[in-house]
Design a protein around this motif. Sequence first.
Motif, PDB file in Angstrom:
ATOM      1  N   PRO A  18      25.531  15.178 -13.040  1.00 18.75           N
ATOM      2  CA  PRO A  18      24.814  13.964 -13.978  1.00 18.75           C
ATOM      3  C   PRO A  18      23.563  13.623 -12.996  1.00 18.75           C
ATOM      4  O   PRO A  18      23.493  13.751 -11.707  1.00 18.75           O
ATOM      5  CB  PRO A  18      25.845  12.828 -13.624  1.00 18.75           C
ATOM      6  N   VAL A  19      22.640  13.460 -13.796  1.00 16.34           N
ATOM      7  CA  VAL A  19      21.182  12.903 -13.038  1.00 16.34           C
ATOM      8  C   VAL A  19      21.567  11.366 -12.769  1.00 16.34           C
ATOM      9  O   VAL A  19      21.751  10.498 -13.284  1.00 16.34           O
ATOM     10  CB  VAL A  19      20.182  12.894 -14.019  1.00 16.34           C
ATOM     11  N   PRO A  20      21.137  11.090 -11.350  1.00 16.79           N
ATOM     12  CA  PRO A  20      21.240   9.821 -11.037  1.00 16.79           C
ATOM     13  C   PRO A  20      20.123   8.658 -11.402  1.00 16.79           C
ATOM     14  O   PRO A  20      19.105   9.214 -12.197  1.00 16.79           O
ATOM     15  CB  PRO A  20      21.191   9.950  -9.418  1.00 16.79           C
ATOM     16  N   ALA A  21      20.413   7.581 -11.390  1.00 13.78           N
ATOM     17  CA  ALA A  21      19.532   6.530 -11.856  1.00 13.78           C
ATOM     18  C   ALA A  21      18.399   6.487 -10.869  1.00 13.78           C
ATOM     19  O   ALA A  21      17.183   5.986 -11.389  1.00 13.78           O
ATOM     20  CB  ALA A  21      20.194   5.304 -12.135  1.00 13.78           C
ATOM     21  N   GLU A  22      18.714   6.484  -9.670  1.00 14.44           N
ATOM     22  CA  GLU A  22      17.463   6.186  -8.634  1.00 14.44           C
ATOM     23  C   GLU A  22      17.194   7.468  -7.546  1.00 14.44           C
ATOM     24  O   GLU A  22      18.094   8.405  -7.643  1.00 14.44           O
ATOM     25  CB  GLU A  22      17.984   5.076  -7.704  1.00 14.44           C
ATOM     26  N   MET A  23      16.304   7.661  -6.912  1.00  7.47           N
ATOM     27  CA  MET A  23      15.987   8.723  -6.174  1.00  7.47           C
ATOM     28  C   MET A  23      14.959   8.327  -5.114  1.00  7.47           C
ATOM     29  O   MET A  23      14.376   7.228  -5.014  1.00  7.47           O
ATOM     30  CB  MET A  23      15.276   9.771  -6.856  1.00  7.47           C
ATOM     31  N   ARG A  24      14.885   8.861  -3.893  1.00  6.74           N
ATOM     32  CA  ARG A  24      13.958   8.864  -3.070  1.00  6.74           C
ATOM     33  C   ARG A  24      12.675   9.383  -3.316  1.00  6.74           C
ATOM     34  O   ARG A  24      12.819  10.747  -3.620  1.00  6.74           O
ATOM     35  CB  ARG A  24      14.510   9.308  -1.651  1.00  6.74           C
ATOM     36  N   ALA A  25      11.486   8.770  -2.933  1.00  7.35           N
ATOM     37  CA  ALA A  25      10.460   9.434  -3.208  1.00  7.35           C
ATOM     38  C   ALA A  25       9.275   8.985  -2.089  1.00  7.35           C
ATOM     39  O   ALA A  25       9.356   7.894  -1.786  1.00  7.35           O
ATOM     40  CB  ALA A  25       9.726   9.047  -4.401  1.00  7.35           C
ATOM     41  N   TRP A  26       8.593   9.818  -1.610  1.00  8.86           N
ATOM     42  CA  TRP A  26       7.482   9.710  -0.709  1.00  8.86           C
ATOM     43  C   TRP A  26       6.273   9.113  -1.571  1.00  8.86           C
ATOM     44  O   TRP A  26       5.851   9.783  -2.503  1.00  8.86           O
ATOM     45  CB  TRP A  26       6.861  10.876   0.202  1.00  8.86           C
ATOM     46  N   ARG A  27       5.676   8.084  -1.326  1.00  3.81           N
ATOM     47  CA  ARG A  27       4.513   7.215  -1.971  1.00  3.81           C
ATOM     48  C   ARG A  27       3.489   7.047  -0.974  1.00  3.81           C
ATOM     49  O   ARG A  27       3.758   6.386   0.006  1.00  3.81           O
ATOM     50  CB  ARG A  27       4.849   6.246  -2.911  1.00  3.81           C
ATOM     51  N   VAL A  28       2.163   7.239  -1.526  1.00  4.24           N
ATOM     52  CA  VAL A  28       1.021   6.725  -0.765  1.00  4.24           C
ATOM     53  C   VAL A  28       0.917   5.044  -1.328  1.00  4.24           C
ATOM     54  O   VAL A  28       0.686   4.950  -2.312  1.00  4.24           O
ATOM     55  CB  VAL A  28      -0.452   7.489  -1.144  1.00  4.24           C
ATOM     56  N   THR A  29       1.017   4.350  -0.378  1.00  3.29           N
ATOM     57  CA  THR A  29       0.855   2.783  -0.759  1.00  3.29           C
ATOM     58  C   THR A  29      -0.223   2.283  -0.238  1.00  3.29           C
ATOM     59  O   THR A  29      -0.781   1.320  -0.592  1.00  3.29           O
ATOM     60  CB  THR A  29       2.248   2.072  -0.061  1.00  3.29           C
ATOM     61  N   ARG A  30      -0.988   2.981   0.685  1.00  4.40           N
ATOM     62  CA  ARG A  30      -2.359   2.604   1.267  1.00  4.40           C
ATOM     63  C   ARG A  30      -2.888   3.843   1.591  1.00  4.40           C
ATOM     64  O   ARG A  30      -2.336   4.805   2.076  1.00  4.40           O
ATOM     65  CB  ARG A  30      -2.547   1.780   2.144  1.00  4.40           C
ATOM     66  N   LEU A  31      -4.305   3.814   1.285  1.00  3.80           N
ATOM     67  CA  LEU A  31      -5.119   5.391   1.789  1.00  3.80           C
ATOM     68  C   LEU A  31      -5.196   5.447   3.277  1.00  3.80           C
ATOM     69  O   LEU A  31      -5.480   4.448   3.964  1.00  3.80           O
ATOM     70  CB  LEU A  31      -6.421   5.250   1.152  1.00  3.80           C
ATOM     71  N   GLY A  32      -4.993   6.512   3.647  1.00  4.28           N
ATOM     72  CA  GLY A  32      -5.251   6.954   5.240  1.00  4.28           C
ATOM     73  C   GLY A  32      -4.557   8.193   5.736  1.00  4.28           C
ATOM     74  O   GLY A  32      -4.328   9.022   4.608  1.00  4.28           O
ATOM     75  N   GLU A  33      -4.517   8.554   6.653  1.00  6.37           N
ATOM     76  CA  GLU A  33      -3.916   9.611   7.219  1.00  6.37           C
ATOM     77  C   GLU A  33      -2.477   9.382   6.929  1.00  6.37           C
ATOM     78  O   GLU A  33      -1.805   8.520   6.571  1.00  6.37           O
ATOM     79  CB  GLU A  33      -3.810   9.692   8.895  1.00  6.37           C
ATOM     80  N   PRO A  34      -1.862  10.747   6.674  1.00  8.22           N
ATOM     81  CA  PRO A  34      -0.379  10.808   6.017  1.00  8.22           C
ATOM     82  C   PRO A  34       0.559   9.901   6.726  1.00  8.22           C
ATOM     83  O   PRO A  34       1.377   9.184   6.250  1.00  8.22           O
ATOM     84  CB  PRO A  34       0.062  12.150   6.124  1.00  8.22           C
ATOM     85  N   ALA A  35       0.467   9.852   8.108  1.00  9.35           N
ATOM     86  CA  ALA A  35       1.552   9.005   8.791  1.00  9.35           C
ATOM     87  C   ALA A  35       1.586   7.755   8.399  1.00  9.35           C
ATOM     88  O   ALA A  35       2.388   6.858   8.524  1.00  9.35           O
ATOM     89  CB  ALA A  35       1.402   9.251  10.127  1.00  9.35           C
ATOM     90  N   GLU A  36       0.400   7.149   8.291  1.00 15.23           N
ATOM     91  CA  GLU A  36       0.196   5.515   7.713  1.00 15.23           C
ATOM     92  C   GLU A  36       0.107   5.457   6.500  1.00 15.23           C
ATOM     93  O   GLU A  36       0.219   4.337   5.888  1.00 15.23           O
ATOM     94  CB  GLU A  36      -1.199   5.012   8.570  1.00 15.23           C
ATOM     95  N   ALA A  37      -0.145   6.455   5.593  1.00 15.35           N
ATOM     96  CA  ALA A  37      -0.226   6.066   4.177  1.00 15.35           C
ATOM     97  C   ALA A  37       0.991   6.286   3.204  1.00 15.35           C
ATOM     98  O   ALA A  37       1.143   5.536   2.261  1.00 15.35           O
ATOM     99  CB  ALA A  37      -1.261   7.147   3.585  1.00 15.35           C
ATOM    100  N   LEU A  38       1.871   7.049   3.949  1.00 13.41           N
ATOM    101  CA  LEU A  38       3.240   7.314   3.261  1.00 13.41           C
ATOM    102  C   LEU A  38       4.357   6.319   3.522  1.00 13.41           C
ATOM    103  O   LEU A  38       4.399   6.121   4.523  1.00 13.41           O
ATOM    104  CB  LEU A  38       3.737   8.651   3.601  1.00 13.41           C
TER     105      LEU A  38
END
Length: 348
Positions: A18-38
């Motif tokens: 079955p497909v779960p209701a939730e999942m993990r996702a990497w998201r850009v929440t603020r712009l910048g270098e990947p380590a600080e943006a994700l």
Amino acid sequence: MPQPDVTADARAAASASPVPAEMRAWRVTRLGEPAEALSLDVVPVPAPGPGEVLVRVASVAANFPDVLLCRGEYQVKPELPFSPGIELVGTVAAAGADVSGVAVGDRVVGSKIGVLSEYAVLPASDVWRAPDALADAEAAGLTVAYQTAWFGLHRRAALRSGEWLLVHAAAGGVGLAAVQLGAAAGARVIGVVGSEAKAAVARDAGAEVVLVRGADDLVAGVKAATGGHGADVVFDPVGGAAFEASTKCVAFEGRIIVVGFAGGRIQSLPAGHLLVKNYSVVGLHWGLYPRVRPDLIDDARAELTRLAGDGVVRPVVDRVVPFAQAPEALTALAGGSTVGRVVIQVAS
């Protein structure tokens, strides 16, 4: 190593899971270098609409556009928050209405912004069955780089057997794809790499001559290798100084294919020089083809599948990192120290 034919088993497993209701996702929440943006967030699993499929993501190949997306420097600027990631390999977990070409349980590769997550919804037209000859880590990097190289060399440059092909960033993801496809087409390939340590990878991919940027004189090296003829086709994902050097060693009626500007500077076109030396500068935006000429996309996919099955093309994987270390993978890619593809393993 070739993948076994697991289509029937995969379909059965996908149908039973079955497909779960939730999942993990990497998201850009603020712009910048990947380590600080994700940010690693828990979000609802999306549902496929008509003509769409839900893919359980196995691996995501990191691309330089992912870094640009994090910085807000890519030509497409999604609203915050959003997931980066533009190409994947995985298994179709569910399908909306009016889907053709793929089915639940199929192992597929595909491309769309936003796939750096455990599940992703893509148009069914944007995925295709993964070649059995490629493992997940290899197949993850087949869609963008190899179709970019294929369209650049065959559609835009009309590369011919026996011609001299100059490839910049020849140890990078798209550069290695261009080297492999150029050699497969019978071209004589000159690769430009960033260090001596990367030279062997370009040679193994099919480069007859390898020049090291900063150590070798690029213009003199190309002219010496070609007996003064110059490069008939130049594949340039770097831009700036690389492009300028190419204009000095391109052959009569040569074609310079502008693929991107990974070097950080967008050059100006020397119109007078084009006229005097009689060469062409041709742009390539692979992302337009799925919308404007989908028939050509089908041709490219069929040819890449054939070449992968024949062992002629095989994405070079620099490293595979776990999902939790996705920011580190993009940071390594941005630093220019990687060879071939950095792959993020999403499903264990």
